[in-house]
Design a protein around this motif. Sequence first.
Motif, PDB file in Angstrom:
ATOM      1  N   GLY A   1       0.800  -1.235   0.000  1.00 54.79           N
ATOM      2  CA  GLY A   1       0.000   0.000   0.000  1.00 54.79           C
ATOM      3  C   GLY A   1       0.825   1.273   0.000  1.00 54.79           C
ATOM      4  N   LEU A   2       2.054   1.213  -0.588  1.00 59.75           N
ATOM      5  CA  LEU A   2       2.882   2.431  -0.619  1.00 59.75           C
ATOM      6  C   LEU A   2       2.152   3.517  -1.410  1.00 59.75           C
ATOM      7  N   SER A   3       2.185   4.725  -0.870  1.00 63.36           N
ATOM      8  CA  SER A   3       1.436   5.818  -1.509  1.00 63.36           C
ATOM      9  C   SER A   3       2.119   6.322  -2.776  1.00 63.36           C
ATOM     10  N   ALA A   4       3.383   5.954  -2.969  1.00 69.20           N
ATOM     11  CA  ALA A   4       4.094   6.336  -4.193  1.00 69.20           C
ATOM     12  C   ALA A   4       5.185   5.309  -4.455  1.00 69.20           C
ATOM     13  N   GLN A   5       5.597   5.197  -5.711  1.00 69.58           N
ATOM     14  CA  GLN A   5       6.679   4.288  -6.060  1.00 69.58           C
ATOM     15  C   GLN A   5       7.987   4.929  -5.594  1.00 69.58           C
ATOM     16  N   ALA A   6       8.513   4.471  -4.457  1.00 70.84           N
ATOM     17  CA  ALA A   6       9.677   5.155  -3.872  1.00 70.84           C
ATOM     18  C   ALA A   6      10.693   4.132  -3.406  1.00 70.84           C
ATOM     19  N   ASP A   7      11.925   4.609  -3.165  1.00 72.23           N
ATOM     20  CA  ASP A   7      12.988   3.737  -2.655  1.00 72.23           C
ATOM     21  C   ASP A   7      12.914   3.641  -1.135  1.00 72.23           C
ATOM     22  N   LEU A   8      13.068   2.418  -0.644  1.00 75.42           N
ATOM     23  CA  LEU A   8      13.072   2.169   0.800  1.00 75.42           C
ATOM     24  C   LEU A   8      14.281   1.307   1.123  1.00 75.42           C
ATOM     25  N   GLU A   9      14.853   1.545   2.290  1.00 75.43           N
ATOM     26  CA  GLU A   9      15.877   0.627   2.791  1.00 75.43           C
ATOM     27  C   GLU A   9      15.314  -0.040   4.047  1.00 75.43           C
ATOM     28  N   LEU A  10      15.368  -1.377   4.100  1.00 77.27           N
ATOM     29  CA  LEU A  10      14.876  -2.133   5.256  1.00 77.27           C
ATOM     30  C   LEU A  10      16.082  -2.792   5.920  1.00 77.27           C
ATOM     31  N   ILE A  11      16.368  -2.391   7.146  1.00 75.95           N
ATOM     32  CA  ILE A  11      17.556  -2.900   7.836  1.00 75.95           C
ATOM     33  C   ILE A  11      17.141  -3.782   9.007  1.00 75.95           C
ATOM     34  N   GLU A  12      17.454  -5.069   8.911  1.00 74.57           N
ATOM     35  CA  GLU A  12      17.254  -5.962  10.064  1.00 74.57           C
ATOM     36  C   GLU A  12      18.363  -5.688  11.069  1.00 74.57           C
ATOM     37  N   TYR A  13      17.987  -5.572  12.324  1.00 74.95           N
ATOM     38  CA  TYR A  13      18.883  -5.058  13.362  1.00 74.95           C
ATOM     39  C   TYR A  13      18.860  -6.027  14.531  1.00 74.95           C
ATOM     40  N   PHE A  14      20.012  -6.498  14.942  1.00 73.09           N
ATOM     41  CA  PHE A  14      20.124  -7.382  16.117  1.00 73.09           C
ATOM     42  C   PHE A  14      21.163  -6.800  17.052  1.00 73.09           C
ATOM     43  N   LYS A  15      20.745  -6.468  18.267  1.00 68.70           N
ATOM     44  CA  LYS A  15      21.704  -5.986  19.270  1.00 68.70           C
ATOM     45  C   LYS A  15      21.595  -6.914  20.469  1.00 68.70           C
ATOM     46  N   GLY A  16      22.700  -7.512  20.859  1.00 72.59           N
ATOM     47  CA  GLY A  16      22.622  -8.485  21.944  1.00 72.59           C
ATOM     48  C   GLY A  16      23.942  -8.639  22.655  1.00 72.59           C
ATOM     49  N   ALA A  17      23.904  -9.462  23.672  1.00 71.05           N
ATOM     50  CA  ALA A  17      25.114  -9.790  24.434  1.00 71.05           C
ATOM     51  C   ALA A  17      24.810 -11.029  25.250  1.00 71.05           C
ATOM     52  N   PRO A  18      25.791 -11.906  25.399  1.00 74.40           N
ATOM     53  CA  PRO A  18      25.554 -13.031  26.296  1.00 74.40           C
ATOM     54  C   PRO A  18      25.473 -12.529  27.729  1.00 74.40           C
ATOM     55  N   GLY A  19      24.508 -13.040  28.490  1.00 74.13           N
ATOM     56  CA  GLY A  19      24.372 -12.589  29.872  1.00 74.13           C
ATOM     57  C   GLY A  19      23.482 -13.521  30.654  1.00 74.13           C
ATOM     58  N   ARG A  20      23.463 -13.296  31.981  1.00 76.35           N
ATOM     59  CA  ARG A  20      22.670 -14.154  32.851  1.00 76.35           C
ATOM     60  C   ARG A  20      21.840 -13.337  33.831  1.00 76.35           C
ATOM     61  N   THR A  21      22.280 -12.125  34.122  1.00 79.62           N
ATOM     62  CA  THR A  21      21.551 -11.256  35.042  1.00 79.62           C
ATOM     63  C   THR A  21      21.364  -9.905  34.359  1.00 79.62           C
ATOM     64  N   GLU A  22      21.123  -8.860  35.143  1.00 80.79           N
ATOM     65  CA  GLU A  22      20.952  -7.536  34.539  1.00 80.79           C
ATOM     66  C   GLU A  22      22.290  -6.832  34.312  1.00 80.79           C
ATOM     67  N   TYR A  23      23.366  -7.393  34.847  1.00 78.59           N
ATOM     68  CA  TYR A  23      24.667  -6.748  34.692  1.00 78.59           C
ATOM     69  C   TYR A  23      25.406  -7.314  33.486  1.00 78.59           C
ATOM     70  N   PRO A  24      26.224  -6.449  32.809  1.00 82.33           N
ATOM     71  CA  PRO A  24      26.964  -6.930  31.643  1.00 82.33           C
ATOM     72  C   PRO A  24      28.062  -7.915  32.037  1.00 82.33           C
ATOM     73  N   GLU A  25      28.409  -8.775  31.095  1.00 81.96           N
ATOM     74  CA  GLU A  25      29.515  -9.716  31.305  1.00 81.96           C
ATOM     75  C   GLU A  25      30.646  -9.367  30.337  1.00 81.96           C
ATOM     76  N   ASP A  26      31.779  -9.977  30.515  1.00 84.16           N
ATOM     77  CA  ASP A  26      32.950  -9.704  29.666  1.00 84.16           C
ATOM     78  C   ASP A  26      32.692 -10.226  28.251  1.00 84.16           C
ATOM     79  N   LEU A  27      32.722  -9.324  27.269  1.00 88.60           N
ATOM     80  CA  LEU A  27      32.416  -9.727  25.890  1.00 88.60           C
ATOM     81  C   LEU A  27      33.666 -10.059  25.085  1.00 88.60           C
ATOM     82  N   HIS A  28      34.839  -9.979  25.697  1.00 84.24           N
ATOM     83  CA  HIS A  28      36.045 -10.399  24.979  1.00 84.24           C
ATOM     84  C   HIS A  28      35.869 -11.841  24.525  1.00 84.24           C
ATOM     85  N   GLY A  29      36.387 -12.131  23.348  1.00 79.20           N
ATOM     86  CA  GLY A  29      36.271 -13.492  22.823  1.00 79.20           C
ATOM     87  C   GLY A  29      35.218 -13.616  21.739  1.00 79.20           C
ATOM     88  N   ILE A  30      34.288 -12.643  21.685  1.00 83.40           N
ATOM     89  CA  ILE A  30      33.284 -12.653  20.608  1.00 83.40           C
ATOM     90  C   ILE A  30      33.975 -12.240  19.309  1.00 83.40           C
TER      91      ILE A  30
END
Lengths: 581, 73
Positions: free
Chosen positions: A465-494
């Motif tokens: 249903g685009l209102s006009a023939q236009a260019d779009l960029e769709l970016i899938e975005y993943f932001k994460g980190a290995p963890g077990r609680t609410e505090y960050p863990e050491d990410l070295h090694g990724i």
Amino acid sequence: MMLFNIFHRPGPGAHYDIYRQQQELAHQLGLKTTIFLYYSDLFDPRAIADAIHDRDTHGDEISLALHNLTGPEITEISNGQIALWLLDRERKEQILARMIGKFAEVFGANPTSIGSYHLDSSCLEVLRRLAPEARTVIGGCFEEGVRVFHGCNHSWYLFNEGMPWNPWYPSKTHGLRPARDEDDAAGVVAVPHLVRDMSLAFEGRNDFWASHPPNVIRGMGNDASFCPYDLNLIDQYRMQAEWNGGYSYYNTFVSPSWLDWNHNSEYPPEVAWELYRKFLTYMASLKKDGQLEDLTLSAYGERHRQIRPVGHDEVYLAKELLYGSGKHYFWFVDPAYRVTIDATQGGSIGDLRPYAGQAPVATGPDTPHRDIGSYPYLIQSQHRSGNAHHCYDGARTTLLLKHAGQTLDLCNYRTKVASVTRADDRVKATLTPVSFTFADGLAGELTTTYEFGNGVITISRQVSGLSAQADLELIEYFKGAPGRTEYPEDLHGIILEANGSSPVQREFDYSGQWIDAPGATEVAAVIPHVRTRLSLTSNSAASGRVHAGHLFSPYFTLQLAHRLTGNGTTRTCLNLTPIAA
Amino acid sequence: MSESNSYRSVMRCPVCFSRDTDVLMIHTGTDFHYCTKCSFQGLESEIRGMYRDIQKKFHNMGKRITLEEQRAL
Ligand SMILES: [Zn+2]
């Protein structure tokens, strides 16, 4: 059909009479129970005689409760520790041997089921060896962890997040991870300790919102003895049968102290009693209507083996009840991952547990994990920021929709789960469409569809249903980190990776740098913490980017971009694959 | 339901509870209950009023939502 377990346990002193009244109530309603005796009860002739009477008269099961490690020749091993899974392996074995030995001495046979708040991999291994007859266990408290720790004034050391919400086959290397196959399975069927509200257990304290009327009083979800929420939650679980082979599961475990004056309620005991009576009466009425079957814990375990093969998946569509928010969450679990879709944030992934890597965990002072028995996450948007609303965003996924220099973030749009279907061994969830408008007037609709199964999450984005023939960029975005609680863990090694015209392979270094990958059709992170490689792949992608976050935003980020001219659909796979330990 | 149970007169701090933490207040025998974690103190009637305020967020607290109604939610 709802399958239902009632668990009761004796209490000391005046609480023994309350336990007997609970048993009497269940039996009057024609419902079976499973009686959990503590080790110390095995020295009490009255507790033993009453349990045998109830077993022989009403078909109840007599089971062994592991929590509360007191009694002859055990008190001096536990030294005040109440949680078996938090002892070292040697003490776990000493205590289990004494408990099981005493149980067999009293009843002439090993227990056929066992109850605990948590059973880590070493407890399960010892248990299987000492009591192979115990084929069914209460094996974990769904999502009890950080929030319950806070809620109990930082004094309740049960870190139990990242598990299935419904009965599962624990694996050998992590008691909360569902087994891939018979070889991987620890040999028992586990049920959760209570079932939880799958909306509010994600958002906050899940020791309030559960199949336990006095817990709801603790959460102040009742108006004295009026609490329709108790029955609403039962019905929400009944609704899940539609996507899970016609079956749903429920249990309750109200110990006598909750039906007396207690420190978690400002109401007199009559209120808790009245709500418990209403709860069980509703279950009895469902049974009369042929919509519920009451079973002992062992009988449930054997039924589970008939209706759910090892490696099965499970789906839960959560519709928030108490606030009346209209929020939907969608949960999927199988041996490769557990995922939570937050429909109110445009269908962002709110929680992701990468079971594929089979990260091993045993708890106890003799392990590096000590008290944290949780299965680690890659996304936990409640503990780790999620959508940006203060400083940087945190663990989440989203779609960034770009046009004419403007970026829209799908997390800021509300959706619901429009449909859930099953086909070809996969589960498909389609969200309601989002209407968007850019500053230059370009408008349209975007519909997200997820497919789950086989270690892959396929994300489809349909622009229409685009209102006009236009260019779009769709970016899938993943932001994460290995963890077990609410505090960050050491990410070295990724290691961050991308293919394309100038392939990327870069160690995570907290630099805060973006690295572009023109022509990429795959971006990935190799995460040794969870023995997993996570990748986003799409053959029709145009480019990718990877990012090592700095210490004020300690996450890795992956982006995979598509270009569309006019209406169209993109498909991206989120893959979780095991890496060598 | 023992009449002598020590939890009869114990209440949770409404300020800490509104932050999702259970903290028992101490009741000294005067009319006031005070919190050991935060600075709140109050009368029982005031505390019960604060509990009511906490419950205002639960718009559906009094609403039975049947299976069929949940399918349509
Ligand atoms: Zn306080």
